[in-house]
Design a protein around this motif. Structure first.
Motif, PDB file in Angstrom:
ATOM      1  N   LYS A 183      37.007  40.308  26.815  1.00 49.46           N
ATOM      2  CA  LYS A 183      37.064  38.970  27.414  1.00 49.46           C
ATOM      3  C   LYS A 183      37.803  39.014  28.735  1.00 49.46           C
ATOM      4  CE  LYS A 183      38.976  36.305  24.318  1.00 49.46           C
ATOM      5  NZ  LYS A 183      39.481  35.215  23.468  1.00 49.46           N
ATOM      6  N   CYS A 184      37.429  38.103  29.630  1.00 45.71           N
ATOM      7  CA  CYS A 184      38.169  37.987  30.882  1.00 45.71           C
ATOM      8  C   CYS A 184      39.530  37.354  30.582  1.00 45.71           C
ATOM      9  CB  CYS A 184      37.385  37.134  31.874  1.00 45.71           C
ATOM     10  SG  CYS A 184      38.388  36.643  33.306  1.00 45.71           S
ATOM     11  N   PRO A 185      40.628  37.974  31.029  1.00 45.98           N
ATOM     12  CA  PRO A 185      41.946  37.412  30.738  1.00 45.98           C
ATOM     13  C   PRO A 185      42.215  36.112  31.486  1.00 45.98           C
ATOM     14  CG  PRO A 185      42.130  39.309  32.199  1.00 45.98           C
ATOM     15  CD  PRO A 185      40.692  39.230  31.787  1.00 45.98           C
ATOM     16  N   SER A 186      41.413  35.837  32.524  1.00 46.01           N
ATOM     17  CA  SER A 186      41.646  34.620  33.300  1.00 46.01           C
ATOM     18  C   SER A 186      40.810  33.447  32.783  1.00 46.01           C
ATOM     19  CB  SER A 186      41.359  34.883  34.777  1.00 46.01           C
ATOM     20  OG  SER A 186      41.674  33.745  35.533  1.00 46.01           O
ATOM     21  N   CYS A 187      39.465  33.586  32.777  1.00 44.94           N
ATOM     22  CA  CYS A 187      38.615  32.454  32.371  1.00 44.94           C
ATOM     23  C   CYS A 187      38.188  32.559  30.918  1.00 44.94           C
ATOM     24  CB  CYS A 187      37.394  32.353  33.277  1.00 44.94           C
ATOM     25  SG  CYS A 187      36.209  33.699  33.064  1.00 44.94           S
ATOM     26  N   LYS A 188      38.530  33.620  30.245  1.00 47.57           N
ATOM     27  CA  LYS A 188      38.248  33.837  28.810  1.00 47.57           C
ATOM     28  C   LYS A 188      36.757  34.017  28.503  1.00 47.57           C
ATOM     29  CE  LYS A 188      42.664  32.702  27.828  1.00 47.57           C
ATOM     30  NZ  LYS A 188      43.152  32.574  29.219  1.00 47.57           N
ATOM     31  N   SER A 189      35.928  34.136  29.534  1.00 46.63           N
ATOM     32  CA  SER A 189      34.497  34.319  29.249  1.00 46.63           C
ATOM     33  C   SER A 189      34.245  35.752  28.797  1.00 46.63           C
ATOM     34  CB  SER A 189      33.669  33.999  30.496  1.00 46.63           C
ATOM     35  OG  SER A 189      33.909  34.991  31.472  1.00 46.63           O
ATOM     36  N   LYS A 190      33.139  35.902  28.060  1.00 44.30           N
ATOM     37  CA  LYS A 190      32.787  37.204  27.508  1.00 44.30           C
ATOM     38  C   LYS A 190      31.662  37.789  28.350  1.00 44.30           C
ATOM     39  CE  LYS A 190      32.690  38.903  22.866  1.00 44.30           C
ATOM     40  NZ  LYS A 190      32.319  38.743  21.487  1.00 44.30           N
ATOM     41  N   THR A 205      36.129  43.194  38.413  1.00 41.65           N
ATOM     42  CA  THR A 205      36.110  41.796  38.845  1.00 41.65           C
ATOM     43  C   THR A 205      35.248  41.021  37.864  1.00 41.65           C
ATOM     44  OG1 THR A 205      36.309  42.498  41.133  1.00 41.65           O
ATOM     45  CG2 THR A 205      35.560  40.245  40.770  1.00 41.65           C
ATOM     46  N   CYS A 206      35.756  39.869  37.440  1.00 38.80           N
ATOM     47  CA  CYS A 206      35.006  39.038  36.483  1.00 38.80           C
ATOM     48  C   CYS A 206      33.873  38.328  37.214  1.00 38.80           C
ATOM     49  CB  CYS A 206      35.939  38.030  35.827  1.00 38.80           C
ATOM     50  SG  CYS A 206      35.068  36.829  34.807  1.00 38.80           S
ATOM     51  N   ASP A 207      32.635  38.476  36.717  1.00 42.75           N
ATOM     52  CA  ASP A 207      31.483  37.826  37.351  1.00 42.75           C
ATOM     53  C   ASP A 207      31.542  36.314  37.222  1.00 42.75           C
ATOM     54  OD1 ASP A 207      30.416  40.141  38.273  1.00 42.75           O
ATOM     55  OD2 ASP A 207      29.133  40.477  36.509  1.00 42.75           O
ATOM     56  N   SER A 208      32.177  35.822  36.178  1.00 40.52           N
ATOM     57  CA  SER A 208      32.218  34.366  35.965  1.00 40.52           C
ATOM     58  C   SER A 208      33.216  33.663  36.872  1.00 40.52           C
ATOM     59  CB  SER A 208      32.583  34.044  34.515  1.00 40.52           C
ATOM     60  OG  SER A 208      31.644  34.613  33.662  1.00 40.52           O
ATOM     61  N   CYS A 209      34.452  34.205  36.973  1.00 45.07           N
ATOM     62  CA  CYS A 209      35.467  33.462  37.729  1.00 45.07           C
ATOM     63  C   CYS A 209      35.883  34.170  39.010  1.00 45.07           C
ATOM     64  CB  CYS A 209      36.683  33.185  36.855  1.00 45.07           C
ATOM     65  SG  CYS A 209      37.598  34.670  36.377  1.00 45.07           S
ATOM     66  N   GLY A 210      35.466  35.412  39.184  1.00 48.90           N
ATOM     67  CA  GLY A 210      35.798  36.132  40.403  1.00 48.90           C
ATOM     68  C   GLY A 210      37.207  36.734  40.421  1.00 48.90           C
TER      69      GLY A 210
HETATM   70 ZN   LIG Z   1      36.852  35.417  34.414  1.00 45.41          ZN
END
Ligand SMILES: [Zn+2]
Length: 457
Positions: A183-190, A205-210
């Protein structure tokens, strides 16, 4: 609460107990009480006589850490900065033995001051409430970045070359040197494919929140961070896990470059061999790591290093001091779950395992021939824990500890100290170094190099 609460209640607290409302409430409560004479005799029956080894290590490292989390004066909303200092002291046992006269355990304070120079510290600065580090969107994201930067840079580096810093050790103790985050530690998306960290890939880099996702996010230290609340407990968790990782990192470096020296060393950690809170899961890797080091050393004809945590406070330490007068000198007790359940915690779970999620070492009580009591912890000699109800018993087989137990007692006996209750010299020195001043830390690498313990290649 344990019986020793009575002793602790000096001054103001006694008024509270006399308050009729509180007294009536206490009448409705069960709590563990001081054992009776008969109970004490039964408890101490299980203590076994044991002789500390005369074969002592030649070098002792002791580690202690202190957290500081301070509000910045006059700022609103409350703005907090965290500072952690982990001190490591190196003691040459041959030099130390000359410090005290045979008829006294008191040692020359001037000579202690000399020992004290053989110490160094690693310091870390972390954002607390209302501080967004390097333009981070949230306090927690800035905290993640600060943790990453400070655990991956040279401050925790223990050798001139190689990857002997905390991040290197985090990877080295993992299966296939790989850490996976789902999981992304920032936006929690998988993400569709998890974040996979290795030597070559330490940041994603998280694709969902950047947001950037760091290898050290796997320690989950950022999870309790709030924007405006008190973040002192997260800073303490950081300190706790980093202290254990710094020692593991030092041992890993010595094992790589100087296994022969490592076999003549002991490492003191202040507190139990356990990691609590969000990063607790790392204790399993530390347990396996020390098991592997020990097996590898033995297979090469070396002694395994002594690693011990010294427990000075808490229920077990209180239990030890309450029993002291009943226990014979030169005896030891491995604290099984049954024993703790019956005499310390008031409850025993036959299907459970105390410390299953946190501890990587077994605790023992030891009364020295001078009559002082110590509670200490040495690594479980097991690769993995397996089932709870089984591990409760496998961890309690005292014969499995024989390899290091007598040498551990020898080193405690050498360093037992009249000046501090249940303290030993190395920890007392490390503690002073960690807590006396807010002077910035240097690099433990210099301490290690000064003593010729690493190899430049
Ligand atoms: Zn994220």
């Amino acid at each position: 609460m344990p019986y020793s609460r009575e002793r602790a209640s000096k001054g103001g607290h006694s008024d509270l107990v006399r308050n009729p409302d509180v007294a009536a409430f206490l009448n409705e409560c069960d709590f563990i009480k001081q054992p009776t004479e008969e109970e004490a005799k039964e408890i101490v029956k299980d203590f076994v006589e044991i002789s500390p080894s005369d074969t002592l290590p030649s070098t002792v490292f002791a580690s202690d850490a202190s957290p500081y989390s301070e509000p910045i004066n006059g700022m609103f909303p409350s703005t907090q900065i965290g500072y952690v200092k982990n001190s490591i002291v190196l003691i040459n046992v041959n030099n130390y033995e000359g410090l005290s006269s045979p008829d006294s355990r008191y040692i020359d304070p001037f000579k202690v001051a000399e020992l004290h120079r053989n110490a160094d510290a690693i310091s870390f600065t972390l954002p607390g409430s209302n501080i967004r580090y390097k333009g981070a969107t949230t306090v927690a994201d800035g905290f993640r970045r600060a943790v990453w930067e400070q655990l991956s840079d040279d401050r925790t580096k223990m050798a001139q070359s190689g990857d002997f810093n905390v991040v290197g050790t985090l990877l080295a103790i993992e299966k296939e040197n790989t850490i996976i985050l789902n999981k992304c530690p920032s936006c929690k998306s998988k993400p569709p494919t998890p974040f996979i960290f290795s030597d070559a890939n330490t940041i994603h880099t998280c694709d969902s929140c950047g947001e950037e996702v760091y290898l050290t996010d796997s320690l989950r230290l950022h999870e309790p961070i709030t924007e405006f609340g008190d973040n002192a407990s997260a800073i303490t968790r950081f300190m706790n896990v980093v202290e254990h990782l710094n020692i593991a990192n030092l041992i890993r470096m010595l094992h790589h470059y100087q296994p022969e020296s490592l076999s003549e060393m002991a490492f003191f950690i202040d507190g139990p061999l356990a990691v609590f809170g969000e990063p607790a899961d790392i204790h399993r890797r530390l347990m396996k790591f020390y098991f592997d080091i020990s097996e590898n050393m033995k297979s090469r004809g070396y002694k395994a290093p002594i690693i011990l945590g010294l427990i000075k406070t808490g229920q077990v330490a209180e239990h030890a001091s309450a029993l002291n007068k009943h226990i014979k000198k030169n005896t030891i007790k491995l604290l099984t779950d049954k024993y703790k359940g019956r005499w310390i915690r008031g409850k025993y779970d036959p299907n459970g395992c105390i410390g299953y999620e946190t501890y990587y070492g077994q605790d023992f009580l030891y009364k020295t021939d001078s009559g002082r009591m110590f509670t200490f912890c040495i690594p479980y000699p097991h690769e993995r824990k397996g089932e709870r109800k089984v591990f409760q018993f496998t961890k309690s087989e005292i014969t499995k500890y024989q390899d290091t137990l007598e040498r551990t007692l020898g080193i405690i006996k050498l360093f037992e100290l009249e000046l501090y209750e249940n303290a030993v010299v190395p920890i007392a020195l490390a503690h002073r170094h960690a807590s006396i001043s807010l002077m910035p830390g240097g690099k433990v690498l210099e301490l290690v190099s000064r003593n010729g313990l690493n190899v430049k290649k």
